[in-house]
Every structure is written in C-alpha cells, then in structure tokens.
Enzyme design. Structure first.
Site, mmCIF file in Angstrom:
data_model
loop_
_atom_site.group_PDB
_atom_site.id
_atom_site.type_symbol
_atom_site.label_atom_id
_atom_site.label_comp_id
_atom_site.label_asym_id
_atom_site.label_seq_id
_atom_site.Cartn_x
_atom_site.Cartn_y
_atom_site.Cartn_z
ATOM 1 N N CYS A 1 -4.024 -9.420 -9.376
ATOM 2 C CA CYS A 1 -3.782 -8.990 -7.985
ATOM 3 C C CYS A 1 -4.953 -8.167 -7.468
ATOM 4 C CB CYS A 1 -2.486 -8.176 -7.913
ATOM 5 S SG CYS A 1 -2.124 -7.589 -6.256
ATOM 6 N N CYS B 1 -3.993 -5.176 -5.313
ATOM 7 C CA CYS B 1 -3.481 -4.030 -6.099
ATOM 8 C C CYS B 1 -4.620 -3.303 -6.806
ATOM 9 C CB CYS B 1 -2.500 -4.498 -7.177
ATOM 10 S SG CYS B 1 -1.315 -5.722 -6.644
ATOM 11 N N ASP B 2 -5.514 -4.053 -7.426
ATOM 12 C CA ASP B 2 -6.445 -3.445 -8.382
ATOM 13 C C ASP B 2 -7.919 -3.471 -7.973
ATOM 14 O OD1 ASP B 2 -4.317 -2.865 -10.082
ATOM 15 O OD2 ASP B 2 -4.367 -4.862 -10.958
#
Ligand code: NDP
Length: 312
Positions: A136, A139-140
């Site tokens: 992701c 997300c990261d």
C-alpha cells in the site's frame, strides 16, 4: 441455534466501527473476527493518516483500540470465522467453522480483501518484520521520502501507486512482467511521462535483498534477454491486485467480475439481499483506506438499524 439482531462478519476498521454504532443503537451485535483478527492493518507498521492520531499509531495498536471501543458498548466480539451462509430466507442463516448456527435479522459483511503478494520467501521475510515490503503506497510511501523504491505490477493500481510514490521518492523503478501494461492507456501514459519513474518491461523479481533487518535492493531478471540486475532500493511495493474475501457469499449476493460485492443502491451499504449490508474493502476496490472502511462500517450499522426499525 442462536437468534440475534445483528451479525458482523470481519474485524477490520469497517467491522469494529459497525459494531460501535450497532451496539450504541442497542442492536446487541455479535462480531466474528475472522481468520486475521484486526484485518489488513495488522500487517501495517505505522498509521499516520487516520484522523485523531496526531503522532501516528501502529496498525496492530489501532485495531486493539478499535476492539476495546467496540467492547465498551457491549459488542459480543468472538474469535472464529463464519464459513457458510444461507441468505435465501427472511432470517439470514450463518454457520461458524465449528458448526454453530446463527440466525441474524441483519448481517454486516466486513470481510475485507487480501493483497496479493509474489510469494517469494525474501518478500515475506521483509513484509513480516516491517523491513520495507508493502502492498500500500498510500499507507507506507511517506516512510520512503527522498529514497529509491521498486514497485511491481502493471495494472491501474500499480500505475496509480507508482505515480503517488514518484512525488515522494527520489526514484521509482516499476517492474512489469510482460512487454506491456495491463493498465488503461490513460494511467500507463501518465507514468511514462514522469521523469523519476523508470519502467522495466519483461522483468520479474527474483529476490528482495536486505541486510536481515531492512530492504537494500531487488534482484530482477529480464525474461527476454535472461539478463539479471540488482536495483538498489529501500522500499519494495507490491501492487499486483487484491482478492476480496467474498467467496462464501457468491451464491446469494451480486458480485462484480473480480469478486467485489456490488452495492444495490449507490450511496448506501445495501446489497441485493434485504437486511444484508456490506462495508469496507469487500466492496471497495478504489479507496481501500482504514478511514473509508470505518466510514462505510458506520453507514452499514445505520442502514441495518433503519431496516430493523422499519421491520418491527
Ligand atoms: P489488476 O488485476 O488489474 O492488475 C494486476 C497486475 O499485476 C497485472 O498487471 C498483472 O500482470 C500483475 N501481476 C499479477 N501477478 C503478478 C506477479 N506474480 N508478478 C508480476 N506481476 C504480476 O489489479 P489492480 O489492483 O491494478 O486493479 C484492480 C481493478 O481496480 C482493475 O479493474 C482496475 O482497473 C481498478 N482500478 C482502477 C483505478 C482507477 O481507475 N483509478 C485505480 C486502481 C484500480 P499481467 O498484466 O502480466 O497479468
């Protein structure tokens, strides 16, 4: 046999949020946590984009807090999973893996989706230790600001995530296993124009390299020339699709061609079966965020409450 008002299947942000709302509306929800209590977020390190956590929080810690919040209002949270359903009648029959039968007036499906991975041992090693493998980018990606990353995949998700990463990272190398993208022309054209995205076609990942703790590079092979190369990077992103966890519902619910549950009425959480609602990634291949899952979990509980109010 147990008769209940509201059964929630799945324990990511969608399921726990549905439980909080359903419990506060006195629907006495029973939630089955499923195979991976806490869902996909338990494989994420730091969550910095969920509102209300100014200092960030780890994925597992956030799920512990959501579970505690659901329990505070007497949600019945159970370890175990539902492996069979029958949505043909007025009451929705569901069975747990050990054969316990539940008849629920409303069911909220929040079974989520699972990111697909390549399955390489080295990939799984640095995924499980949080050393630099992620599925992701939103997300990261932030953790790789100014660094070099590799992303594998050739669909719309891979293009979208590569584009997202290119704004944060010094360099993004895209590994495409065929000679062409699967993504739509507009998405693939977009990544082709970005100066810090290098696209390597006919290229497969052989190994994620690292020092034991963190990722340091990727060993890849050009399948046409058989030439191997090592690409230095600190992050390895996998964007080869997701699999919604919806198999047990396929005989009763309308699914799209890739298995995502279809909303019967856009803007609601209703499925084609009255009294059965869906929240989170089981119906969402576009946003896939904890906050959007939580939002649809809230919608599902409110829709379930209104359904019960109209029925009684
Ligand atoms: P897709 O299934 O469309 O694409 C998966 C990609 O991963 C394919 O290119 C496939 O390669 C590649 N792949 C699969 N396995 C491997 C492997 N072992 N090694 C290397 N590559 C592999 O998934 P997406 O998540 O990209 O998209 C899912 C759906 O969501 C699509 O319908 C897409 O259009 C949609 N979507 C739309 C967006 C938008 O419009 N903004 C954004 C994101 C998704 P190959 O081509 O060789 O089979």
């Amino acid at each position: 046999m147990e008769k209940i008002e509201c059964l929630i299947i799945g324990s990511g942000p969608a399921g726990y949020t549905a439980a909080i709302y359903a419990a506060r509306a006195d629907m006495k929800p029973v939630l089955y946590q499923g195979m991976q209590p806490g869902g996909q977020l338990t494989t994420t390190n730091e969550v910095e984009n969920f509102p209300g956590y100014p200092d960030g929080i780890t994925g597992p810690a956030m799920m512990v807090e959501l579970e505690a919040q659901a329990k505070r209002f007497d949600s019945d949270i159970r370890f175990g999973f539902i492996n069979k359903v029958d949505f043909s009648g007025d009451l929705h029959k569901c069975w747990t893996e050990d054969g316990h039968e539940i008849h629920a007036e409303t069911v909220i499906i929040s079974t989520g989706a699972s990111a697909k991975y390549l399955g390489l041992e080295s990939e799984q090693k640095y995924l499980s230790n949080g050393g630099g493998v992620s599925a992701c980018a939103v997300c990261d990606g932030f953790f790789y600001r100014g660094q070099e990353v590799v992303i594998v995949g050739a669909g719309d998700s891979a293009c979208e995530e590569a584009h997202y990463l290119s704004k944060l990272c010094a360099k993004v190398t895209m590994l495409v296993r065929k000679e062409e993208f699967r993504a739509s022309k507009i998405m693939s054209d977009r990544v082709k124009k970005v100066h810090n995205i290098e696209i390597l076609f006919s290229t497969e990942t052989l190994e994620v390299l690292g020092d034991g703790d963190v990722v340091t590079g990727v060993r890849a092979i050009n399948t046409a020339t058989k030439e191997e190369k090592t690409i230095p990077c600190t992050g390895f992103f996998v964007a080869i699709g997701h699999q919604p966890n919806t198999d047990i519902f396929k005989d009763y619910l309308h699914l799209d061609e890739t298995g995502y549950i279809k909303y019967e009425e856009p803007g609601t959480s209703k499925t084609n079966v009255p009294g059965v609602f869906v929240a989170g990634d089981a119906a969402d291949k576009t946003y896939r965020q904890a906050i959007t899952a939580a939002g649809t979990g809230c919608m599902a509980a409110l829709d379930a409450e209104r359904y019960l109010a109209a029925k009684h």
